[in-house]
Design a protein around this motif. Structure first.
Motif, PDB file in Angstrom:
ATOM      1  N   LEU A 139       0.825  -1.200   0.000  1.00  0.00           N
ATOM      2  CA  LEU A 139       0.000   0.000   0.000  1.00  0.00           C
ATOM      3  C   LEU A 139       0.863   1.255   0.000  1.00  0.00           C
ATOM      4  O   LEU A 139       0.599   2.213  -0.746  1.00  0.00           O
ATOM      5  CB  LEU A 139      -0.931   0.004   1.207  1.00  0.00           C
ATOM      6  CG  LEU A 139      -1.858   1.220   1.332  1.00  0.00           C
ATOM      7  CD1 LEU A 139      -2.730   1.376   0.099  1.00  0.00           C
ATOM      8  CD2 LEU A 139      -2.705   1.112   2.596  1.00  0.00           C
ATOM      9  N   ALA A 140       1.910   1.255   0.831  1.00  0.00           N
ATOM     10  CA  ALA A 140       2.820   2.408   0.852  1.00  0.00           C
ATOM     11  C   ALA A 140       3.458   2.604  -0.520  1.00  0.00           C
ATOM     12  O   ALA A 140       3.603   3.737  -0.998  1.00  0.00           O
ATOM     13  CB  ALA A 140       3.901   2.217   1.919  1.00  0.00           C
ATOM     14  N   GLY A 141       3.839   1.496  -1.164  1.00  0.00           N
ATOM     15  CA  GLY A 141       4.413   1.592  -2.501  1.00  0.00           C
ATOM     16  C   GLY A 141       3.453   2.190  -3.499  1.00  0.00           C
ATOM     17  O   GLY A 141       3.834   3.018  -4.338  1.00  0.00           O
ATOM     18  N   GLU A 142       2.181   1.806  -3.409  1.00  0.00           N
ATOM     19  CA  GLU A 142       1.176   2.361  -4.320  1.00  0.00           C
ATOM     20  C   GLU A 142       1.015   3.864  -4.107  1.00  0.00           C
ATOM     21  O   GLU A 142       0.946   4.645  -5.065  1.00  0.00           O
ATOM     22  CB  GLU A 142      -0.166   1.657  -4.104  1.00  0.00           C
ATOM     23  CG  GLU A 142      -0.196   0.206  -4.562  1.00  0.00           C
ATOM     24  CD  GLU A 142      -1.484  -0.500  -4.166  1.00  0.00           C
ATOM     25  OE1 GLU A 142      -2.456   0.213  -3.833  1.00  0.00           O
ATOM     26  OE2 GLU A 142      -1.509  -1.735  -4.182  1.00  0.00           O
ATOM     27  N   VAL A 143       0.934   4.281  -2.845  1.00  0.00           N
ATOM     28  CA  VAL A 143       0.782   5.712  -2.542  1.00  0.00           C
ATOM     29  C   VAL A 143       1.973   6.501  -3.073  1.00  0.00           C
ATOM     30  O   VAL A 143       1.822   7.537  -3.739  1.00  0.00           O
ATOM     31  CB  VAL A 143       0.622   5.937  -1.029  1.00  0.00           C
ATOM     32  CG1 VAL A 143       0.681   7.429  -0.695  1.00  0.00           C
ATOM     33  CG2 VAL A 143      -0.679   5.330  -0.527  1.00  0.00           C
ATOM     34  N   ASN A 144       3.172   6.022  -2.783  1.00  0.00           N
ATOM     35  CA  ASN A 144       4.368   6.752  -3.195  1.00  0.00           C
ATOM     36  C   ASN A 144       4.532   6.806  -4.713  1.00  0.00           C
ATOM     37  O   ASN A 144       5.019   7.799  -5.255  1.00  0.00           O
ATOM     38  CB  ASN A 144       5.610   6.136  -2.540  1.00  0.00           C
ATOM     39  CG  ASN A 144       5.647   6.375  -1.039  1.00  0.00           C
ATOM     40  OD1 ASN A 144       5.240   7.432  -0.564  1.00  0.00           O
ATOM     41  ND2 ASN A 144       6.128   5.397  -0.285  1.00  0.00           N
ATOM     42  N   ARG A 145       4.103   5.744  -5.397  1.00  0.00           N
ATOM     43  CA  ARG A 145       4.248   5.717  -6.858  1.00  0.00           C
ATOM     44  C   ARG A 145       3.340   6.717  -7.565  1.00  0.00           C
ATOM     45  O   ARG A 145       3.658   7.157  -8.668  1.00  0.00           O
ATOM     46  CB  ARG A 145       3.972   4.306  -7.394  1.00  0.00           C
ATOM     47  CG  ARG A 145       5.146   3.359  -7.311  1.00  0.00           C
ATOM     48  CD  ARG A 145       4.993   2.167  -8.253  1.00  0.00           C
ATOM     49  NE  ARG A 145       3.778   1.420  -7.983  1.00  0.00           N
ATOM     50  CZ  ARG A 145       3.663   0.462  -7.069  1.00  0.00           C
ATOM     51  NH1 ARG A 145       4.712   0.152  -6.323  1.00  0.00           N
ATOM     52  NH2 ARG A 145       2.534  -0.180  -6.880  1.00  0.00           N
ATOM     53  N   VAL A 146       2.205   7.065  -6.949  1.00  0.00           N
ATOM     54  CA  VAL A 146       1.284   7.986  -7.629  1.00  0.00           C
ATOM     55  C   VAL A 146       1.557   9.445  -7.298  1.00  0.00           C
ATOM     56  O   VAL A 146       0.879  10.334  -7.842  1.00  0.00           O
ATOM     57  CB  VAL A 146      -0.191   7.650  -7.306  1.00  0.00           C
ATOM     58  CG1 VAL A 146      -0.518   6.235  -7.726  1.00  0.00           C
ATOM     59  CG2 VAL A 146      -0.526   7.883  -5.841  1.00  0.00           C
ATOM     60  N   MET A 147       2.530   9.734  -6.464  1.00  0.00           N
ATOM     61  CA  MET A 147       2.778  11.133  -6.093  1.00  0.00           C
ATOM     62  C   MET A 147       3.174  12.013  -7.283  1.00  0.00           C
ATOM     63  O   MET A 147       2.750  13.173  -7.351  1.00  0.00           O
ATOM     64  CB  MET A 147       3.820  11.214  -4.978  1.00  0.00           C
ATOM     65  CG  MET A 147       3.338  10.644  -3.643  1.00  0.00           C
ATOM     66  SD  MET A 147       1.674  11.157  -3.156  1.00  0.00           S
ATOM     67  CE  MET A 147       1.903  12.922  -2.943  1.00  0.00           C
ATOM     68  N   PRO A 148       3.972  11.522  -8.258  1.00  0.00           N
ATOM     69  CA  PRO A 148       4.204  12.361  -9.436  1.00  0.00           C
ATOM     70  C   PRO A 148       2.908  12.730 -10.161  1.00  0.00           C
ATOM     71  O   PRO A 148       2.790  13.842 -10.710  1.00  0.00           O
ATOM     72  CB  PRO A 148       5.113  11.489 -10.314  1.00  0.00           C
ATOM     73  CG  PRO A 148       5.837  10.613  -9.344  1.00  0.00           C
ATOM     74  CD  PRO A 148       4.814  10.307  -8.283  1.00  0.00           C
ATOM     75  N   ASP A 149       1.921  11.830 -10.156  1.00  0.00           N
ATOM     76  CA  ASP A 149       0.622  12.136 -10.768  1.00  0.00           C
ATOM     77  C   ASP A 149      -0.076  13.261 -10.011  1.00  0.00           C
ATOM     78  O   ASP A 149      -0.746  14.107 -10.618  1.00  0.00           O
ATOM     79  CB  ASP A 149      -0.271  10.894 -10.775  1.00  0.00           C
ATOM     80  CG  ASP A 149       0.269   9.776 -11.647  1.00  0.00           C
ATOM     81  OD1 ASP A 149       1.057  10.079 -12.573  1.00  0.00           O
ATOM     82  OD2 ASP A 149      -0.081   8.607 -11.405  1.00  0.00           O
ATOM     83  N   PHE A 150       0.053  13.261  -8.681  1.00  0.00           N
ATOM     84  CA  PHE A 150      -0.542  14.331  -7.888  1.00  0.00           C
ATOM     85  C   PHE A 150       0.083  15.676  -8.237  1.00  0.00           C
ATOM     86  O   PHE A 150      -0.622  16.682  -8.404  1.00  0.00           O
ATOM     87  CB  PHE A 150      -0.378  14.033  -6.396  1.00  0.00           C
ATOM     88  CG  PHE A 150      -0.915  15.095  -5.485  1.00  0.00           C
ATOM     89  CD1 PHE A 150      -2.285  15.282  -5.349  1.00  0.00           C
ATOM     90  CD2 PHE A 150      -0.059  15.913  -4.768  1.00  0.00           C
ATOM     91  CE1 PHE A 150      -2.789  16.269  -4.510  1.00  0.00           C
ATOM     92  CE2 PHE A 150      -0.548  16.896  -3.930  1.00  0.00           C
ATOM     93  CZ  PHE A 150      -1.924  17.081  -3.798  1.00  0.00           C
TER      94      PHE A 150
END
Length: 440
Positions: free
Chosen positions: A301-312
């Motif tokens: 879950l942490a990996g998923e959150v961190n991976r989408v931060m560039p999208d944010f």
């Protein structure tokens, strides 16, 4: 022929009187600091790498790594350090330290090819009385399951004639408070004799050694360190998104929470995770856990959150441009800072590169500024024919937007604030609210 105990005592004596030759395999961000430390305290050091270009550069007394002073490389050369691509010279070493990459493949599974290839390259030249240490981050069981069998393929028995240890690297590039010698070093041996040999190998170079019961324990220790950071950064990145929706300044929240003198450690959000450890290492445990029928839900879950931060970050940029009647396509966008963290030249897994890829895909006129990365380097997954732009009032004013992705100390933030027409701040540098500053 020496008895087992006599052989081990002889190995320990060589490290103690510094007649041992130290071989460092892999001369990158981890290997070079080890070379320098061992050379500075009187050991003869051989460095091994498959890159002839890097070997030649180091032998000329220079390093491509910004925070490693060329004077230290030159001093190591005068002290006897030599870099080579000739792995047959492994036979001259007593201590062999492997610092090779352990990336993920395209399926986010461990890629141990560098470890395997290194073991197979050194195996034909192994001798009685050598100590082989692995420092590359990997899953628990790698030393036992991957390294030891390949060492024994040379006809030597690990724990009796040759010694295998795992000691995870803990380098933090450009950290002036902690150095190779002052960061405590965890050491685990394949056998008790291996542990004694490993402690002797590192004992003269590192101030504090932390012996553990096995190589698996040492391997898991490294993963826990980095998973701890990945999970907490994932948490605070998610909190940033929630706080943004609520109109709350997450950096003000973190600063206030950090005044609690117990039970809270501040972590700060950003545009995503970068570097050679935190974005990659947790998935080594995730992969290994499946062998035991386990799912590492927190880690994934942490990996998923961190991976989408560039999208944010991109969503905030797109929204801010739209509010100004502009599209990303054709907009002049400058990324400020492309190294994965402040004040280094390390581009590995940098979220800035992911943001740049998306900007290019959407048709932005792209540029970047980074005093530590003058030319965009060759990377496995990203390719840009770009050089750093000098930050001046005219170059800033010419942009439609700038994205602050890495908060280098060398940036003139007051100049950026005054002259950039739109700032998308992914690092929380600009705390005071202004119409042309968007928190991302």
């Amino acid at each position: 022929m020496l008895e087992r105990g006599e052989l081990l005592e002889g190995v320990i004596e060589k490290f103690e009187d510094r007649t041992a030759v130290i071989a460092v395999v892999g001369l990158g961000y981890v290997g070079q600091p080890l070379v320098l430390r061992f050379a500075e305290i009187g050991y003869r050091v051989l460095g091994f790498d498959i890159s002839l270009e890097l070997v030649n550069l180091l032998n000329s007394g220079s390093s491509p790594i910004e925070h490693i002073d060329n004077k230290r490389i030159a001093a190591a050369r005068l002290a006897g350090f030599e870099a080579t691509t000739d792995f047959s010279r492994i036979k001259d070493a007593t201590g062999i330290i492997m610092c090779v990459p352990t990336p993920l493949n395209k399926h986010r599974e461990p890629d141990l090819s560098f470890i395997v290839n290194t073991c197979e390259q050194i195996a034909p030249y192994l001798q009685d009385g050598q100590v082989v240490a692995l420092e590359s981050t990997t899953y628990p069981g790698t030393t036992k399951e991957v390294v030891v069998p390949r060492l024994e393929s040379a006809g030597l028995e690990v724990g009796k004639s040759v010694f295998a240890v795992y000691s995870p690297e803990r380098e933090d590039p450009a950290n002036i408070d902690f150095t190779t010698s002052t960061i405590p070093k965890v050491v685990g041996g394949h056998t008790p004799a291996c542990l004694k040999a490993g402690l002797a190998l590192y004992g003269g170079a590192i101030e504090t050694l932390v012996p553990v019961s096995s190589t698996e324990t040492a391997e898991m220790t490294k993963l826990l360190e980095n998973i701890h950071r990945a999970v907490n950064i994932g948490l605070v990145n998610e909190m940033k998104i929630v706080a943004d929706k609520m109109g709350i300044d997450i950096f003000e929240v973190i600063d206030a929470a950090a005044t609690k003198p117990f039970g809270f450690t501040p972590y700060y959000p950003g545009p995503g995770l970068g570097g050679h450890c935190i974005p990659i290492d947790p998935f080594y445990l995730t992969w290994k856990a499946r062998e035991f029928g386990l799912q590492t839900r927190f880690i994934e879950l942490a990996g998923e959150v961190n991976r989408v931060m560039p999208d944010f970050v991109m969503s905030k940029l797109v929204s801010a441009l739209n509010q100004r009647g502009k599209a990303v396509k054709g907009a002049k966008v400058m990324v400020l800072g492309i190294a994965y963290k402040k004040n280094v030249d390390d581009m590995r897994e940098s979220p800035s590169a992911v943001i740049m890829e998306e900007l290019r895909r959407q048709g932005a006129v792209l540029s970047y500024a980074d005093p530590h990365v003058p030319v965009f380097p060759k990377m496995r997954e990203h390719s840009f024919d770009l050089s750093a732009v000098e930050l001046t009032p005219p170059t800033l004013a010419a942009q439609d937007a700038v994205v602050l992705a890495t908060d280098h100390a060398a940036f003139d933030y007051e100049m950026i604030r005054k002259h950039a027409p739109l700032i998308v701040d992914a690092r929380g540098v600009f705390r005071a609210p202004e119409k042309h500053i968007v928190r991302a």
